[in-house]
Design a protein around this motif. Structure first.
Motif, PDB file in Angstrom:
ATOM      1  N   SER A 180       0.829  -1.208   0.000  1.00 60.87           N
ATOM      2  CA  SER A 180       0.000   0.000   0.000  1.00 60.87           C
ATOM      3  C   SER A 180       0.862   1.256   0.000  1.00 60.87           C
ATOM      4  O   SER A 180       2.057   1.204   0.287  1.00 60.87           O
ATOM      5  CB  SER A 180      -0.910   0.002   1.231  1.00 60.87           C
ATOM      6  N   LYS A 181       0.229   2.394  -0.284  1.00 63.12           N
ATOM      7  CA  LYS A 181       0.942   3.667  -0.210  1.00 63.12           C
ATOM      8  C   LYS A 181       1.275   4.008   1.241  1.00 63.12           C
ATOM      9  O   LYS A 181       2.356   4.506   1.539  1.00 63.12           O
ATOM     10  CB  LYS A 181       0.092   4.779  -0.822  1.00 63.12           C
ATOM     11  N   GLN A 182       0.313   3.753   2.127  1.00 62.25           N
ATOM     12  CA  GLN A 182       0.523   4.010   3.555  1.00 62.25           C
ATOM     13  C   GLN A 182       1.448   2.936   4.128  1.00 62.25           C
ATOM     14  O   GLN A 182       1.165   1.746   4.022  1.00 62.25           O
ATOM     15  CB  GLN A 182      -0.818   3.997   4.307  1.00 62.25           C
ATOM     16  N   LYS A 183       2.530   3.346   4.733  1.00 60.77           N
ATOM     17  CA  LYS A 183       3.481   2.391   5.303  1.00 60.77           C
ATOM     18  C   LYS A 183       3.202   2.204   6.800  1.00 60.77           C
ATOM     19  O   LYS A 183       2.962   3.185   7.518  1.00 60.77           O
ATOM     20  CB  LYS A 183       4.925   2.867   5.106  1.00 60.77           C
ATOM     21  N   GLY A 260     -14.200   0.274  11.232  1.00 54.84           N
ATOM     22  CA  GLY A 260     -13.654  -0.065  12.540  1.00 54.84           C
ATOM     23  C   GLY A 260     -12.355   0.657  12.840  1.00 54.84           C
ATOM     24  O   GLY A 260     -11.734   0.426  13.872  1.00 54.84           O
ATOM     25  N   ARG A 261     -11.908   1.527  11.927  1.00 57.16           N
ATOM     26  CA  ARG A 261     -10.692   2.339  12.070  1.00 57.16           C
ATOM     27  C   ARG A 261      -9.431   1.476  12.223  1.00 57.16           C
ATOM     28  O   ARG A 261      -8.511   1.818  12.961  1.00 57.16           O
ATOM     29  CB  ARG A 261     -10.844   3.318  13.230  1.00 57.16           C
ATOM     30  N   ILE A 262      -9.439   0.346  11.494  1.00 57.02           N
ATOM     31  CA  ILE A 262      -8.251  -0.508  11.436  1.00 57.02           C
ATOM     32  C   ILE A 262      -7.127   0.245  10.723  1.00 57.02           C
ATOM     33  O   ILE A 262      -7.358   0.904   9.708  1.00 57.02           O
ATOM     34  CB  ILE A 262      -8.577  -1.823  10.692  1.00 57.02           C
ATOM     35  N   SER A 263      -5.909   0.130  11.229  1.00 54.23           N
ATOM     36  CA  SER A 263      -4.790   0.856  10.624  1.00 54.23           C
ATOM     37  C   SER A 263      -4.028   0.016   9.608  1.00 54.23           C
ATOM     38  O   SER A 263      -3.499   0.546   8.628  1.00 54.23           O
ATOM     39  CB  SER A 263      -3.814   1.316  11.706  1.00 54.23           C
ATOM     40  N   THR A 264      -3.971  -1.314   9.847  1.00 51.62           N
ATOM     41  CA  THR A 264      -3.134  -2.187   9.029  1.00 51.62           C
ATOM     42  C   THR A 264      -3.835  -3.524   8.818  1.00 51.62           C
ATOM     43  O   THR A 264      -4.457  -4.064   9.738  1.00 51.62           O
ATOM     44  CB  THR A 264      -1.777  -2.443   9.714  1.00 51.62           C
ATOM     45  N   ILE A 265      -3.700  -4.045   7.598  1.00 49.51           N
ATOM     46  CA  ILE A 265      -4.240  -5.363   7.270  1.00 49.51           C
ATOM     47  C   ILE A 265      -3.083  -6.246   6.827  1.00 49.51           C
ATOM     48  O   ILE A 265      -2.246  -5.829   6.023  1.00 49.51           O
ATOM     49  CB  ILE A 265      -5.289  -5.271   6.136  1.00 49.51           C
ATOM     50  N   ILE A 266      -3.037  -7.474   7.346  1.00 47.47           N
ATOM     51  CA  ILE A 266      -2.046  -8.452   6.883  1.00 47.47           C
ATOM     52  C   ILE A 266      -2.801  -9.656   6.343  1.00 47.47           C
ATOM     53  O   ILE A 266      -3.586 -10.284   7.056  1.00 47.47           O
ATOM     54  CB  ILE A 266      -1.037  -8.840   7.986  1.00 47.47           C
ATOM     55  N   ILE A 267      -2.607  -9.943   5.058  1.00 47.43           N
ATOM     56  CA  ILE A 267      -3.365 -10.969   4.348  1.00 47.43           C
ATOM     57  C   ILE A 267      -2.431 -11.744   3.413  1.00 47.43           C
ATOM     58  O   ILE A 267      -1.330 -11.280   3.121  1.00 47.43           O
ATOM     59  CB  ILE A 267      -4.528 -10.342   3.533  1.00 47.43           C
ATOM     60  N   ASP A 279      -5.824   2.163   0.115  1.00 53.68           N
ATOM     61  CA  ASP A 279      -5.182   3.472  -0.056  1.00 53.68           C
ATOM     62  C   ASP A 279      -6.187   4.611   0.137  1.00 53.68           C
ATOM     63  O   ASP A 279      -5.861   5.665   0.700  1.00 53.68           O
ATOM     64  CB  ASP A 279      -4.556   3.581  -1.447  1.00 53.68           C
ATOM     65  N   LYS A 280      -7.399   4.376  -0.308  1.00 52.59           N
ATOM     66  CA  LYS A 280      -8.462   5.381  -0.156  1.00 52.59           C
ATOM     67  C   LYS A 280      -8.678   5.720   1.305  1.00 52.59           C
ATOM     68  O   LYS A 280      -8.972   6.871   1.653  1.00 52.59           O
ATOM     69  CB  LYS A 280      -9.744   4.839  -0.790  1.00 52.59           C
ATOM     70  N   TYR A 281      -8.538   4.712   2.170  1.00 51.99           N
ATOM     71  CA  TYR A 281      -8.770   4.919   3.605  1.00 51.99           C
ATOM     72  C   TYR A 281      -7.466   5.070   4.393  1.00 51.99           C
ATOM     73  O   TYR A 281      -7.473   5.033   5.626  1.00 51.99           O
ATOM     74  CB  TYR A 281      -9.569   3.742   4.170  1.00 51.99           C
ATOM     75  N   SER A 282      -6.356   5.221   3.682  1.00 46.59           N
ATOM     76  CA  SER A 282      -5.034   5.386   4.318  1.00 46.59           C
ATOM     77  C   SER A 282      -4.688   4.229   5.254  1.00 46.59           C
ATOM     78  O   SER A 282      -4.115   4.422   6.329  1.00 46.59           O
ATOM     79  CB  SER A 282      -4.987   6.720   5.090  1.00 46.59           C
ATOM     80  N   MET A 283      -5.045   3.025   4.821  1.00 48.62           N
ATOM     81  CA  MET A 283      -4.698   1.826   5.572  1.00 48.62           C
ATOM     82  C   MET A 283      -3.461   1.177   4.966  1.00 48.62           C
ATOM     83  O   MET A 283      -3.279   1.195   3.748  1.00 48.62           O
ATOM     84  CB  MET A 283      -5.842   0.800   5.562  1.00 48.62           C
ATOM     85  N   SER A 284      -2.632   0.590   5.807  1.00 45.63           N
ATOM     86  CA  SER A 284      -1.477  -0.172   5.332  1.00 45.63           C
ATOM     87  C   SER A 284      -1.923  -1.585   4.995  1.00 45.63           C
ATOM     88  O   SER A 284      -2.776  -2.161   5.674  1.00 45.63           O
ATOM     89  CB  SER A 284      -0.394  -0.226   6.403  1.00 45.63           C
ATOM     90  N   VAL A 285      -1.334  -2.143   3.951  1.00 44.69           N
ATOM     91  CA  VAL A 285      -1.616  -3.522   3.568  1.00 44.69           C
ATOM     92  C   VAL A 285      -0.301  -4.287   3.462  1.00 44.69           C
ATOM     93  O   VAL A 285       0.606  -3.888   2.735  1.00 44.69           O
ATOM     94  CB  VAL A 285      -2.375  -3.616   2.228  1.00 44.69           C
ATOM     95  N   ILE A 286      -0.222  -5.388   4.209  1.00 48.70           N
ATOM     96  CA  ILE A 286       0.939  -6.277   4.163  1.00 48.70           C
ATOM     97  C   ILE A 286       0.489  -7.617   3.610  1.00 48.70           C
ATOM     98  O   ILE A 286      -0.534  -8.150   4.032  1.00 48.70           O
ATOM     99  CB  ILE A 286       1.535  -6.484   5.574  1.00 48.70           C
ATOM    100  N   THR A 287       1.228  -8.158   2.658  1.00 54.75           N
ATOM    101  CA  THR A 287       0.921  -9.489   2.140  1.00 54.75           C
ATOM    102  C   THR A 287       2.022 -10.463   2.545  1.00 54.75           C
ATOM    103  O   THR A 287       3.192 -10.101   2.614  1.00 54.75           O
ATOM    104  CB  THR A 287       0.782  -9.481   0.604  1.00 54.75           C
ATOM    105  N   THR A 288       1.608 -11.703   2.816  1.00 50.32           N
ATOM    106  CA  THR A 288       2.580 -12.729   3.274  1.00 50.32           C
ATOM    107  C   THR A 288       2.989 -13.677   2.167  1.00 50.32           C
ATOM    108  O   THR A 288       4.012 -14.334   2.258  1.00 50.32           O
ATOM    109  CB  THR A 288       1.964 -13.552   4.416  1.00 50.32           C
TER     110      THR A 288
END
Length: 295
Positions: A180-183, A260-267, A279-288
């Motif tokens: 994601s754009k948000q780190k 729910g105002r989650i800051s980061t998702i790991i999927i 990115d629209k919601y300024s959330m970080s996304v981490i993929t495994t």
């Protein structure tokens, strides 16, 4: 008592009989009282999970084969307090597994309905547990060596005998990516890794919400609305928390996470639409790069 002296109270149901026998993959442990078939399964689930955190102060609560709460703390008492705060109702009758020595302060958190497993107990803790009829299990085998004792999972069924190797998956620096754009911050990455390790040991469709190295909600086994269920349970504690999923998520899930105002998702994986929505919601996304689905 050692394993060869244990007489299982009953099987999965009260009318079922069950036995337990040692084998070449049995760890060294002792119990203060006899256990049931389901309690053994709970201990296994808890030890499988806590062995991921053998070198820190970690605690988890288990009922049946379901993980109720997990936490790391500055002290073991802090970690136990966190799992009690995370899921106080289930804590009252759960199997508690911890990574470090239990003292009398920790013992006083427990009730007669609890069973606690730990590498060691102080003399005062044992006196308290015995006087309150609380069952305790001493794990003599070092937790850092526990994974060496994991063996193939074998199920004998009318369709044939199923065998699979144990789940020894670890996060790989080559597939662990921020897309994601948000780190994420360092703290959010730590929470993400923690939540992923908890999700790894859940059943299928697992969603884990965590913040400050403490689960605030665990959803597992649901076929639909797993994210909504977890966030409803987490409630206000989902603000700036991390959400881990053992499966790819949908755009709807991202929208629910944002509410729910989650800051980061790991999927495991994320397509362009999922990343764009995050990115629209300024959330970080981490993929495994892989899934950990347990049915």
């Amino acid at each position: 008592m050692k394993i060869d002296d244990i007489k299982l109270i009953n099987g999965e149901n009260l009318f079922q009989n069950a036995t337990i026998e040692s084998n070449d993959k049995t760890i060294d442990y002792e119990v203060s009282k006899n256990l049931s078939y389901v309690q053994i399964l709970s201990l296994i689930k808890g030890l499988n999970l806590i062995s991921e955190f053998y070198d820190v102060n970690a605690a988890c609560s288990i009922k049946g084969s379901g993980i109720c709460a997990v936490a790391l703390g500055q002290s073991l008492a802090d970690a136990v307090q966190k799992i009690m705060d995370s899921n106080p109702i289930d804590f009252m009758s759960a199997v508690i597994v911890v990574s470090q020595e239990v003292d009398s302060e920790i013992a006083r958190f427990l009730k007669e309905s609890n069973i606690i497993a730990a590498p060691k107990f102080t003399k005062n803790a044992i006196e308290f547990l015995d006087s309150h009829n609380i069952n305790y299990v001493t794990i003599n085998t070092p937790l850092k060596d526990y994974k060496n004792y994991l063996s193939n999972d074998v199920k004998i069924t009318p369709l044939g005998t199923l065998t699979q190797t144990p789940n020894l998956s670890e996060l790989d620096k080559d597939t662990f990516k921020v897309v994601s754009k948000q780190k994420p911050t360092v703290e959010q990455i730590e929470d993400a890794v923690f939540a992923w390790k908890v999700a790894k040991h859940n059943t299928s469709q697992s969603i884990v919400v965590a913040k400050d190295l403490k689960t605030t909600a665990i959803s597992q086994g649901l076929q639909t609305a797993s994210v909504e269920f977890a966030l409803d349970y987490s409630c206000d504690m989902s603000k700036d928390a991390v959400l881990a999923s053992d499966m790819p998520i949908t755009l709807h899930d991202v929208n629910v996470a944002s509410q729910g105002r989650i800051s980061t998702i790991i999927i495991p994986f994320a397509d362009k639409e999922i990343v764009a929505q995050a990115d629209k919601y300024s959330m970080s996304v981490i993929t495994t790069g892989f899934t950990n689905i347990l049915y």
